[in-house]
Scaffold this motif. Structure first.
Motif, PDB file in Angstrom:
ATOM      1  N   ALA A  51      -5.896  -2.677  15.985  1.00  0.00           N
ATOM      2  CA  ALA A  51      -5.033  -1.975  16.938  1.00  0.00           C
ATOM      3  C   ALA A  51      -4.509  -2.942  18.001  1.00  0.00           C
ATOM      4  N   GLY A  52      -5.378  -3.839  18.471  1.00  0.00           N
ATOM      5  CA  GLY A  52      -4.932  -4.827  19.454  1.00  0.00           C
ATOM      6  C   GLY A  52      -3.867  -5.753  18.900  1.00  0.00           C
ATOM      7  N   SER A  53      -4.071  -6.206  17.653  1.00  0.00           N
ATOM      8  CA  SER A  53      -3.053  -7.064  17.035  1.00  0.00           C
ATOM      9  C   SER A  53      -1.769  -6.299  16.784  1.00  0.00           C
ATOM     10  N   GLY A  54      -1.882  -4.977  16.524  1.00  0.00           N
ATOM     11  CA  GLY A  54      -0.676  -4.161  16.352  1.00  0.00           C
ATOM     12  C   GLY A  54       0.126  -4.052  17.632  1.00  0.00           C
ATOM     13  N   VAL A  55      -0.554  -3.863  18.747  1.00  0.00           N
ATOM     14  CA  VAL A  55       0.138  -3.809  20.042  1.00  0.00           C
ATOM     15  C   VAL A  55       0.824  -5.134  20.321  1.00  0.00           C
ATOM     16  N   LEU A  56       0.101  -6.240  20.087  1.00  0.00           N
ATOM     17  CA  LEU A  56       0.693  -7.563  20.301  1.00  0.00           C
ATOM     18  C   LEU A  56       1.882  -7.782  19.375  1.00  0.00           C
ATOM     19  N   ASP A 109      -5.424 -11.803   9.660  1.00  0.00           N
ATOM     20  CA  ASP A 109      -5.616 -11.790   8.210  1.00  0.00           C
ATOM     21  C   ASP A 109      -6.955 -12.429   7.825  1.00  0.00           C
ATOM     22  N   ARG A 110      -7.301 -13.531   8.492  1.00  0.00           N
ATOM     23  CA  ARG A 110      -8.592 -14.170   8.211  1.00  0.00           C
ATOM     24  C   ARG A 110      -9.743 -13.239   8.575  1.00  0.00           C
ATOM     25  N   TYR A 111      -9.638 -12.593   9.716  1.00  0.00           N
ATOM     26  CA  TYR A 111     -10.697 -11.680  10.145  1.00  0.00           C
ATOM     27  C   TYR A 111     -10.745 -10.446   9.252  1.00  0.00           C
ATOM     28  N   HIS A 113     -10.149 -10.084   6.013  1.00  0.00           N
ATOM     29  CA  HIS A 113     -10.857 -10.282   4.751  1.00  0.00           C
ATOM     30  C   HIS A 113     -12.363 -10.407   4.983  1.00  0.00           C
ATOM     31  N   ARG A 114     -12.753 -11.091   6.049  1.00  0.00           N
ATOM     32  CA  ARG A 114     -14.179 -11.216   6.342  1.00  0.00           C
ATOM     33  C   ARG A 114     -14.766  -9.860   6.740  1.00  0.00           C
ATOM     34  N   ALA A 115     -14.031  -9.118   7.562  1.00  0.00           N
ATOM     35  CA  ALA A 115     -14.533  -7.811   8.002  1.00  0.00           C
ATOM     36  C   ALA A 115     -14.634  -6.836   6.843  1.00  0.00           C
ATOM     37  N   SER A 116     -13.653  -6.863   5.936  1.00  0.00           N
ATOM     38  CA  SER A 116     -13.697  -5.939   4.798  1.00  0.00           C
ATOM     39  C   SER A 116     -14.893  -6.242   3.904  1.00  0.00           C
ATOM     40  N   ALA A 117     -15.193  -7.535   3.702  1.00  0.00           N
ATOM     41  CA  ALA A 117     -16.363  -7.892   2.904  1.00  0.00           C
ATOM     42  C   ALA A 117     -17.649  -7.411   3.576  1.00  0.00           C
ATOM     43  N   LYS A 118     -17.701  -7.509   4.903  1.00  0.00           N
ATOM     44  CA  LYS A 118     -18.900  -7.069   5.626  1.00  0.00           C
ATOM     45  C   LYS A 118     -19.038  -5.548   5.589  1.00  0.00           C
ATOM     46  N   GLU A 158     -15.618  -2.652  -4.659  1.00  0.00           N
ATOM     47  CA  GLU A 158     -14.808  -3.806  -4.269  1.00  0.00           C
ATOM     48  C   GLU A 158     -13.341  -3.428  -4.056  1.00  0.00           C
ATOM     49  N   ALA A 159     -12.929  -2.265  -4.592  1.00  0.00           N
ATOM     50  CA  ALA A 159     -11.552  -1.808  -4.379  1.00  0.00           C
ATOM     51  C   ALA A 159     -11.294  -1.437  -2.923  1.00  0.00           C
ATOM     52  N   LEU A 160     -12.341  -1.342  -2.118  1.00  0.00           N
ATOM     53  CA  LEU A 160     -12.145  -1.088  -0.685  1.00  0.00           C
ATOM     54  C   LEU A 160     -11.567  -2.299   0.036  1.00  0.00           C
ATOM     55  N   GLU A 161     -11.687  -3.484  -0.563  1.00  0.00           N
ATOM     56  CA  GLU A 161     -11.220  -4.698   0.124  1.00  0.00           C
ATOM     57  C   GLU A 161      -9.722  -4.660   0.435  1.00  0.00           C
ATOM     58  N   PRO A 162      -8.843  -4.382  -0.554  1.00  0.00           N
ATOM     59  CA  PRO A 162      -7.415  -4.277  -0.194  1.00  0.00           C
ATOM     60  C   PRO A 162      -7.112  -3.097   0.712  1.00  0.00           C
ATOM     61  N   TYR A 163      -7.885  -2.022   0.594  1.00  0.00           N
ATOM     62  CA  TYR A 163      -7.689  -0.878   1.495  1.00  0.00           C
ATOM     63  C   TYR A 163      -7.945  -1.284   2.942  1.00  0.00           C
ATOM     64  N   LEU A 164      -9.037  -2.021   3.163  1.00  0.00           N
ATOM     65  CA  LEU A 164      -9.401  -2.398   4.531  1.00  0.00           C
ATOM     66  C   LEU A 164      -8.538  -3.538   5.062  1.00  0.00           C
ATOM     67  N   SER A 165      -8.241  -4.506   4.208  1.00  0.00           N
ATOM     68  CA  SER A 165      -7.523  -5.687   4.693  1.00  0.00           C
ATOM     69  C   SER A 165      -6.008  -5.521   4.687  1.00  0.00           C
ATOM     70  N   GLU A 166      -5.489  -4.571   3.901  1.00  0.00           N
ATOM     71  CA  GLU A 166      -4.038  -4.402   3.811  1.00  0.00           C
ATOM     72  C   GLU A 166      -3.564  -3.017   4.255  1.00  0.00           C
ATOM     73  N   PHE A 167      -4.183  -1.970   3.703  1.00  0.00           N
ATOM     74  CA  PHE A 167      -3.678  -0.619   3.961  1.00  0.00           C
ATOM     75  C   PHE A 167      -3.952  -0.161   5.393  1.00  0.00           C
ATOM     76  N   VAL A 168      -5.179  -0.355   5.868  1.00  0.00           N
ATOM     77  CA  VAL A 168      -5.519   0.086   7.228  1.00  0.00           C
ATOM     78  C   VAL A 168      -4.675  -0.631   8.279  1.00  0.00           C
ATOM     79  N   PRO A 169      -4.502  -1.978   8.222  1.00  0.00           N
ATOM     80  CA  PRO A 169      -3.604  -2.619   9.194  1.00  0.00           C
ATOM     81  C   PRO A 169      -2.185  -2.072   9.136  1.00  0.00           C
ATOM     82  N   ALA A 170      -1.679  -1.831   7.911  1.00  0.00           N
ATOM     83  CA  ALA A 170      -0.325  -1.276   7.796  1.00  0.00           C
ATOM     84  C   ALA A 170      -0.250   0.121   8.404  1.00  0.00           C
ATOM     85  N   LEU A 171      -1.310   0.883   8.234  1.00  0.00           N
ATOM     86  CA  LEU A 171      -1.354   2.235   8.794  1.00  0.00           C
ATOM     87  C   LEU A 171      -1.348   2.189  10.323  1.00  0.00           C
ATOM     88  N   ILE A 172      -2.130   1.285  10.890  1.00  0.00           N
ATOM     89  CA  ILE A 172      -2.182   1.163  12.348  1.00  0.00           C
ATOM     90  C   ILE A 172      -0.860   0.637  12.896  1.00  0.00           C
TER      91      ILE A 172
END
Length: 578
Positions: A51-56, A109-111, A113-118, A158-172
């Protein structure tokens, strides 16, 4: 724990497709599942960072558009402003805004992928903890769903990885950038903002329509993958036995059939994904073109300034861009959320609130079955079973196949909840026993005992140090002959599931460690199934000796010798006999 843990039948799924649990008609899920935030702390932090990166990003997009519009409009309208010194401030601000946006995007983007794996690791660990909790997942349920759960917790999750790293940022970004861009366009040109507001809902409307069409195919794809994985797991584990029986090639046709089903469901999902992506891109392109045409016509007629026109034209694609990204990643989100549904079903399974705090000694106590009933998939097995296994007596449970004999032993261990009736250890119901306290006092021999990778000696001491002389017990079970046949005796290394020994040798090893255990309650399921008459007589003598020593011995068997030597016989398919 002094009980052997049951191991799945290696050949269980070779002749029939592995079943998956029946599912209800899928319902529409929210794009951002609140259960994800509830069960993963990392996902909450990630949502704040995104959300912070979206505002920026929204700020930098508007600044970039304003600077580009200012530079172009001044260069075209005012010839005196064409010098580099007069545009240096605009160029400097533009460069800073572009640099900030690039840096923020790279870091996010770096964060991401790491966050989605965690997040995936957190959900997987929590689900495994719940599955391993007998208060939440019974042995019977785990056995019926083990292949599906293995697929969900490995490949499917593992299919959650693109959801978390791509879809959620796009949604926000859609929730933050799109409204900010529309407001900025409205300040510069209200007509362009109105066009964007009118055309923008077309994208989510088509996404919803496509989503209803793809949700079923996504579920079918996951189920097909589960069946294929289950078949392959069963095939790999059963290869030694199949080769020994000359049936190693028989399951190939069934595996090929399941592979074709998985391929068809995957291609069906991909086909819809490509077609829907084309539709969404076409809608966004036509919408931006409509804004551009109206701006061009009004610029020609002199109805708006060049700055306002360029500013609105630059920002118009940015208003649609987050929604286009959501549409592009929509099918990834469906795959991920479909798997997440199964994981959340595991995590949020209701806990058995039966009190399990009793820690009493069971030495010298009887096992009493009072109208015991367990309802399986299609029938009761056992049903209204009564009987008493008293200490000092050898009790044999017999009956036709499928009447619930092995289930009765698991119910005595507290691994399977009863649907009716009660099992007492002394005067305490099994359901009230603390599991660890009970299992430490029980030696259990299932039909498929567990053997871990390691030496034969390590597997013999899997339940703890042997309390009886190994030579004496091994002579009774015939395991002494097995040791003579092994290349390194007790130091022979076994693979997973006891690879390196035959089925009969594995059974004798497990029987030996069970009889050598000092637990006061012995539960044995077909202990002499792989023994000849001579060794069966020795095992029977050993069991009677344990009973005469005051232990409670309960055996499941059809063998005439055990039935003849039993002090008490309980017919699981009928009434109490002995």
């Amino acid at each position: 724990m002094a009980a052997n843990v049951a191991q799945g039948d290696a050949l269980g799924g070779l002749d029939t497709p592995a079943s998956t649990p029946a599912r209800q008609q899928p319902t529409r899920r929210p794009p951002l599942d609140p259960r994800l935030l509830r069960h993963s702390r990392t996902s909450r932090v990630y949502l704040v960072v995104t959300a912070g990166s979206g505002v920026l990003g929204a700020i930098t997009v508007i600044v970039i558009a304003a600077m580009v519009a200012s530079i172009l409009s001044e260069l075209i309208v005012d010839p005196s402003a064409r010098s580099l010194s007069q545009q240096s401030w605009h160029i400097g601000v533009l460069a800073v805004a572009v640099a900030v946006r690039v840096i923020a995007t790279v870091i996010h983007d770096r964060y991401a992928h790491r966050a989605s794996a965690k997040v995936i690791a957190e959900l997987r660990c929590e689900a495994v903890d719940k599955i391993s909790d007998p208060n939440r997942t019974s042995v019977r349920e785990l056995s019926s769903r083990r292949e599906h759960l293995a697929t969900v917790l490995t490949r499917a999750l593992e299919a959650l990885e693109p959801y978390l790293s791509e879809f959620v940022p796009a949604l926000i970004l859609t929730a933050i950038v799109t409204p900010a861009v529309i407001v900025a366009i409205g300040i510069a040109d209200i007509d362009s903002a109105v066009i964007v507001i009118i055309t923008l809902p077309l994208i989510p409307i088509f996404m919803i329509l496509i989503g209803k069409m793809t949700q079923d195919s996504t579920r079918l794809r996951l189920d097909a993958m589960s069946r294929l994985s289950a078949q392959l797991l069963d095939l790999v584990s059963g290869i030694p036995t199949l080769r020994a029986l000359g049936r190693a090639r028989r399951p190939a046709a069934k595996v090929a059939e399941l592979g074709q089903a998985h391929r068809k469901t995957t291609m069906r999902t991909l086909r819809v994904a490509f077609l829907s992506g084309t539709v969404l891109e076409l809608l966004a392109t036509l919408s931006v073109a409509l804004v551009a045409v109206t701006i061009g016509l009004r610029l020609v007629k002199g109805e708006m300034s060049l700055y306002a026109g360029v500013f609105a034209l630059i920002l118009a694609p940015e208003a649609y861009l987050p929604l286009r990204a959501v549409g592009t990643q929509f099918h990834n989100s469906e795959n991920g959320l479909t798997a997440a549904d199964d994981v959340f079903e595991i995590i949020e399974a209701p806990e058995d609130h039966t009190t399990r705090t009793r820690s009493a000694a069971i030495a010298g106590t009887a096992v009493t079955l009072l109208n015991v009933g367990v309802h399986g998939r299609d029938r009761w097995a056992p049903h209204r079973l009564n009987g008493v296994a008293a200490p000092g007596r050898l009790t044999v449970i017999t009956g036709r196949n499928g009447c619930g004999k092995s289930t009765t032993l698991q119910a005595i261990l507290g691994l399977i909840p009863l649907d009716e009736g009660t099992i007492l250890l002394g005067d305490i119901p099994v359901a009230q026993f603390d599991a660890n306290s009970l299992w430490e006092q029980v030696a259990w021999l299932p039909q498929d005992p567990v053997l871990v990778p390691g030496t034969v000696a390590q597997n013999l001491e899997l339940l703890g140090p042997l309390s009886r002389p190994l030579a004496e017990v091994a002579a009774a079970t015939g395991f002494d002959e097995v040791l003579d046949e092994l290349p390194s005796g007790l130091d022979t290394v076994l693979g997973t599931g006891g690879v390196g020994m035959s089925a009969g040798q594995r059974q004798r090893l497990a029987l030996t460690r069970t009889l050598a255990c000092a637990a006061p309650l012995l539960l044995l399921d077909e202990p002499t199934a792989h023994l000849d008459d001579a060794h069966e007589a020795r095992v029977l003598a050993a069991l009677r000796a344990r009973a005469l020593a005051g232990d409670t011995v309960v055996v499941v068997s059809h063998r005439p010798a055990l039935l003849t030597g039993a002090d008490e016989i309980i017919d699981a398919g009928g009434a109490h006999v002995g």
